[in-house]
Motif scaffolding. Structure first.
Motif, PDB file in Angstrom:
ATOM      1  N   ASP A 256      -1.281 119.234  26.911  1.00  0.00           N
ATOM      2  CA  ASP A 256      -1.440 118.267  25.739  1.00  0.00           C
ATOM      3  C   ASP A 256      -1.793 119.149  24.711  1.00  0.00           C
ATOM      4  O   ASP A 256      -2.014 120.345  24.413  1.00  0.00           O
ATOM      5  N   VAL A 257      -1.987 118.521  23.355  1.00  0.00           N
ATOM      6  CA  VAL A 257      -2.486 119.107  22.267  1.00  0.00           C
ATOM      7  C   VAL A 257      -3.871 120.021  22.404  1.00  0.00           C
ATOM      8  O   VAL A 257      -4.063 120.822  21.585  1.00  0.00           O
ATOM      9  N   ASN A 258      -4.531 119.602  23.159  1.00  0.00           N
ATOM     10  CA  ASN A 258      -5.799 120.253  23.537  1.00  0.00           C
ATOM     11  C   ASN A 258      -5.617 121.685  24.075  1.00  0.00           C
ATOM     12  O   ASN A 258      -6.308 122.566  23.735  1.00  0.00           O
ATOM     13  N   THR A 259      -4.539 121.658  24.720  1.00  0.00           N
ATOM     14  CA  THR A 259      -4.106 122.912  25.456  1.00  0.00           C
ATOM     15  C   THR A 259      -2.927 123.776  24.498  1.00  0.00           C
ATOM     16  O   THR A 259      -3.220 124.952  24.121  1.00  0.00           O
ATOM     17  N   ILE A 260      -2.106 123.055  23.823  1.00  0.00           N
ATOM     18  CA  ILE A 260      -1.129 123.790  22.966  1.00  0.00           C
ATOM     19  C   ILE A 260      -1.144 122.917  21.765  1.00  0.00           C
ATOM     20  O   ILE A 260      -0.656 121.925  21.590  1.00  0.00           O
ATOM     21  N   PRO A 261      -1.901 123.446  20.748  1.00  0.00           N
ATOM     22  CA  PRO A 261      -1.836 122.764  19.644  1.00  0.00           C
ATOM     23  C   PRO A 261      -0.825 122.334  18.663  1.00  0.00           C
ATOM     24  O   PRO A 261       0.409 123.197  19.078  1.00  0.00           O
ATOM     25  N   THR A 262      -0.574 121.398  17.961  1.00  0.00           N
ATOM     26  CA  THR A 262       0.475 121.182  17.419  1.00  0.00           C
ATOM     27  C   THR A 262       0.412 121.355  15.917  1.00  0.00           C
ATOM     28  O   THR A 262      -0.807 121.749  15.251  1.00  0.00           O
ATOM     29  N   ARG A 263       1.373 121.286  14.984  1.00  0.00           N
ATOM     30  CA  ARG A 263       1.271 121.202  13.621  1.00  0.00           C
ATOM     31  C   ARG A 263       1.664 119.906  12.622  1.00  0.00           C
ATOM     32  O   ARG A 263       2.169 119.411  13.258  1.00  0.00           O
ATOM     33  N   TYR A 264       0.907 119.539  11.884  1.00  0.00           N
ATOM     34  CA  TYR A 264       0.871 118.403  11.107  1.00  0.00           C
ATOM     35  C   TYR A 264       1.756 118.689   9.636  1.00  0.00           C
ATOM     36  O   TYR A 264       1.675 119.666   9.299  1.00  0.00           O
ATOM     37  N   ALA A 265       2.925 118.022   9.585  1.00  0.00           N
ATOM     38  CA  ALA A 265       3.478 118.103   8.315  1.00  0.00           C
ATOM     39  C   ALA A 265       4.066 116.808   7.511  1.00  0.00           C
ATOM     40  O   ALA A 265       3.821 115.738   8.125  1.00  0.00           O
ATOM     41  N   PHE A 266       4.153 117.026   6.380  1.00  0.00           N
ATOM     42  CA  PHE A 266       4.508 115.976   5.398  1.00  0.00           C
ATOM     43  C   PHE A 266       5.872 115.850   5.029  1.00  0.00           C
ATOM     44  O   PHE A 266       6.451 116.827   4.624  1.00  0.00           O
TER      45      PHE A 266
END
Length: 816
Positions: A256-266
């Motif tokens: 999950d994102v707590n394990t593998i972080p994601t990137r936020y994009a616009f």
């Protein structure tokens, strides 16, 4: 592609050589226009073209082109020439309608018409072709072009269609129509996870090795300690950048994102506020050119950040928070990829509803169903004014074992609408698919795959006894009012399934990346296409091949006896009598890969295997649309060998239902010594097959001599059509052949003409009866039962005898 070489007088050649030596061209025929009338306007559609949402201005289709080129000046030197045009008069084009988020039921914004756009003096569009930049895919240069082959004069109601266009450049180029990594090369997979989950992935890595991949695991701890970056997503991406030339194609984010972080994009302003516009996107790890923050304002993904939008890697996420959840996901992948299920696997379910009072999503999904082969069972659950869909019916359908679900309706993190009800996250948890067959769902509903929250996509992926792979949206999905199936979300969903059924060898990750690639030129602007490039989420392993045909079993032939030292093993793989090219053969000792090969056009490969002990080895055969074949290689005496087998009967030299036939097995003594007192045993564990005497005794076989052994085999008359069974062959306790594959071919007597016109009764009717099966019919009855009690048919049954496949006989019945 045509090369034009300029040759002139040699004095002029010296002067003109730098400019005119080479020119390369490609010609595109854009196809026939599909013109239809809608609200007194003319709507244009063309295959491979799409439209943009708008605000009532004249609507024109556009096409995206991806062009492979090594020419550094391609953007400046690329030209086009019109070769063929068609003029249409009295054409008032339909007005473009607004793209809207599929977030909740709407009453509609009304049909948009911009009067000023229809009264301009000039033409639309301003430019026939727009260059949208040059990007790279794993170091190779690609140009992005969008073009609309029209000149529309709205004031005159005149349309010019440039049907055929020639593209030209001084340097060599290639317009990409099929982007695949298809070579029998060592394609790699990178699994990124936390240290605590590393060992739990071992069984999945073994499966991937069997399928011919080279999988590796890297932990987040290793990456964070060894690679630089402003934050953890940067560090992960900087590590992935080092893999461009490594053979790695697939990236699996295991956690999950707590394990593998994601990137936020616009991508653009959606009107839904900052949460919607801040899109979590794992595509940040898939498109690795640039840093996605070129202007340094920490808002990633903006136009100013110069992202090329081209996929370098195929990305998927296995979202879980415990080893138990990971094991459920791996179990699903195992069942799906090994083909461990017996019910028909070619089934697709389409579920849609009304997106607003005037836009019926089922229209777009029906287009997708037209791409699906006829041998698929196609089922629809459409909620509209004449039919209502409820949760029970939907759940029963999913549990019935559908391979694919295509969905278009409203959604949220808590589920999506199926019509009159919502399919909630807890409903996904209790799915119980037949044989636990994993399903592949593609939905364009809003935020049902918002993996930075608890969402439907995660529940579907983790469901213990159901669910499967999930493709959906992390934020808004989009539709275009009045024009069902025309939005960026719709077009990308269509593209996925159209490509899927155009080829038998696509993985789910390839399909999603190909969809992104196709529309990268349009996504170079602030619009819904850019939004969808970031927004599209795959919950599942991107290296999984997608099923496109009924699953079959291989017929595999090889010498299963090996000796210590070097063994050259020829493996032959067939689909009945058809050689299978590109099957992947692997041999393992425990979980260690010893040798790998790929079958050639003849269905064969030669494996050079060095065996250093007496351990039993495992041999596997893998190819999409076939069940995984797994068997053993045994250490034994190779001096006495099985050579071949054949069938002896009185008709077609095949096993047929209800027959007792003989299988002849030839063995040869390759040694310099005589073998004495041999008991050769043939066994079979199949309930449809019985061997009347399993043991044949041979007193001796002299050096270099052959012997033929005969076994009677009885076949049940209730065996299914074209049934495959296996026998194994041994002598004095040693294996000679661990798997002899045989097919039982079953005949099928059918009346060629299904209906007859009779002018009067009594009457005599002639019937042509044909064997439409693959096997010989020795004796079979056709029975006739009148549906009208006042009619008598004599005889009421006819005996069909000695009929070979495709042969026919002519018989008579009397009707009184």
């Amino acid at each position: 592609m045509h090369k034009i070489v300029f040759i002139s007088f040699y004095i002029l050649l010296i002067i003109l050589l730098p400019i005119f030596i080479f020119s390369y061209t490609e010609i595109i025929d854009n196809g026939e226009l599909n013109l239809s009338v809608y609200k007194n306007y003319t709507k244009i559609r063309i295959e491979k073209f799409h439209i943009f949402g708008g605000y009532g201005e004249p609507e024109l289709p556009y096409r995206d082109l991806i062009i492979r080129t090594d020419n550094a000046d391609f953007a400046e030197t690329f030209k086009c020439h019109i070769l063929d045009s068609i003029v249409y008069k009295n054409i008032k084009l339909s007005p473009a309608q607004r793209a809207l988020p599929i977030n909740s039921k709407k009453t509609g914004t009304g049909f948009l018409y911009n009067d000023s756009s229809y009264n301009i003096d000039g033409y639309l569009p301003d430019d026939l072709i727009e260059m949208k930049g040059i990007g790279k895919i794993r170091g190779k240069r690609y140009a992005k072009i969008i073009f609309s082959p029209f000149r529309y004069y709205p004031k005159e109601n005149k349309l010019i269609y440039y049907k055929t266009i020639e593209f030209e450049s001084p340097g060599e180029f290639n317009i990409i129509t099929n982007f695949k990594e298809r070579a029998n090369s060592d394609k790699g997979i990178l699994y990124i996870t936390d240290t605590i989950y590393k060992n739990a992935l071992d069984t999945l890595l073994l499966l991937k090795k069997i399928e011919g991949y080279n999988p590796i695991i890297r932990t987040t701890q290793f990456i964070y300690n060894n690679y630089s970056g402003n934050n953890n997503p940067d560090k992960i991406r900087n590590y992935i950048k080092t893999l461009v030339d490594s053979g790695i194609l697939y990236i699996v984010l295991a956690g999950d994102v707590n394990t593998i972080p994601t990137r936020y994009a616009f991508a653009m302003e959606s009107g839904g506020g900052s949460w919607q516009d801040n899109i979590p996107t794992d595509y940040y790890y898939g498109d690795i050119d640039g840093n996605w923050n070129a202007n340094g304002n920490l808002v990633y993904g903006e136009i100013e950040d110069s992202i090329d939008m081209l996929p370098d890697f195929y990305i998927g996420r296995l979202s879980f928070n415990s080893i138990a959840e990971l094991n459920d996901i791996i179990n699903k992948i195992y069942i799906f990829e090994k083909g461990d299920y017996s019910i028909p696997n070619c089934k697709i379910l389409s579920n849609a509803g009304m997106l607003d009072s005037y836009t019926d999503a089922s229209v777009g999904l029906d287009t997708i169903l037209s791409y699906v082969p006829d041998y698929f069972q196609k089922s629809v659950l459409y909620d509209n004014s004449t039919n209502n869909v409820y949760l029970g019916e939907f759940m029963d359908s999913l549990n019935g074992g559908f391979n694919y679900l295509i969905h278009s309706n409203h959604g949220s993190t808590q589920g999506f609408s199926i019509g009159q009800d919502i399919f909630h996250n807890n409903d996904a948890d209790i799915l119980n698919n037949v044989n636990n067959i994993p399903n592949v769902t593609y939905t364009i509903s809003c935020i049902s795959a918002a993996y930075d929250e608890d969402c439907m996509g995660e529940h579907f992926l983790r469901s213990t006894n159901g669910g499967g792979y999930y493709i959906g949206n992390a934020r808004y999905g989009w539709y275009i009012g009045y024009y069902s199936g025309a939005s960026a979300s719709d077009i990308m969903q269509k593209s996925f399934f159209e490509d899927l059924f155009n080829d038998d060898e696509y993985t789910i990750g390839e399909l999603i990346s190909l969809t992104r690639l196709k529309y990268a030129p349009s996504a170079s602007m602030e619009n819904c296409y850019r939004w969808m490039e970031y927004n599209l989420v795959l919950m599942g392993d991107p290296s999984s091949y997608m099923r496109t045909k009924p699953l079959k079993d291989f017929i595999v032939n090889y010498d299963s006896i090996i000796s210590t030292g070097l063994n050259n093993i020829e493996v032959e793989v067939r689909d009945e009598n058809i050689p299978i090219e590109g099957a992947i053969i692997t041999v393992f000792k425990s979980d260690s890969l010893l040798v790998k090969g790929f079958t050639d056009i003849s269905g064969k490969t030669l494996l050079s295997l060095l065996s250093e002990g007496n351990d039993t080895l495992n041999i596997n055969v893998f190819k999409n649309n076939f069940r995984l074949y797994s068997n053993k290689l045994f250490h034994g005496n190779k001096e006495l060998r099985y050579l071949e087998s054949y069938i002896i009967d009185n008709n077609d030299s095949n096993f047929n239902p209800g027959e007792t036939d003989t299988i002849a097995i030839i063995v040869k003594n390759y040694s310099d010594s005589t073998f004495y007192n041999l008991n050769f045993i043939l066994n079979c564990n199949d309930s449809f097959v019985s061997i009347n005497d399993t043991i044949v005794f041979v007193s001796q076989i002299d050096p270099s001599m052959l012997d033929t052994l005969y076994y009677e085999i009885s076949i049940s008359d209730t065996v299914p059509y074209d049934y495959l069974f296996y026998t194994y062959f041994e002598y004095n306790g040693g294996i000679l052949k661990d798997s002899i594959a045989s097919v039982i071919l079953k005949g099928k007597a059918e009346i060629c003409q299904k209906s007859y016109s009779i002018s009067a009764i009594p009457a005599s009717v002639g019937l042509t009866v044909k064997n439409t099966g693959n096997g010989y019919i020795e004796s079979e009855y056709l029975h006739f039962i009148p549906v009208d009690n006042e009619i008598t048919i004599t005889p009421d049954s006819l005996l069909i005898e000695n009929l070979y496949p495709e042969d026919s006989i002519y018989l008579y019945i009397n009707i009184d």
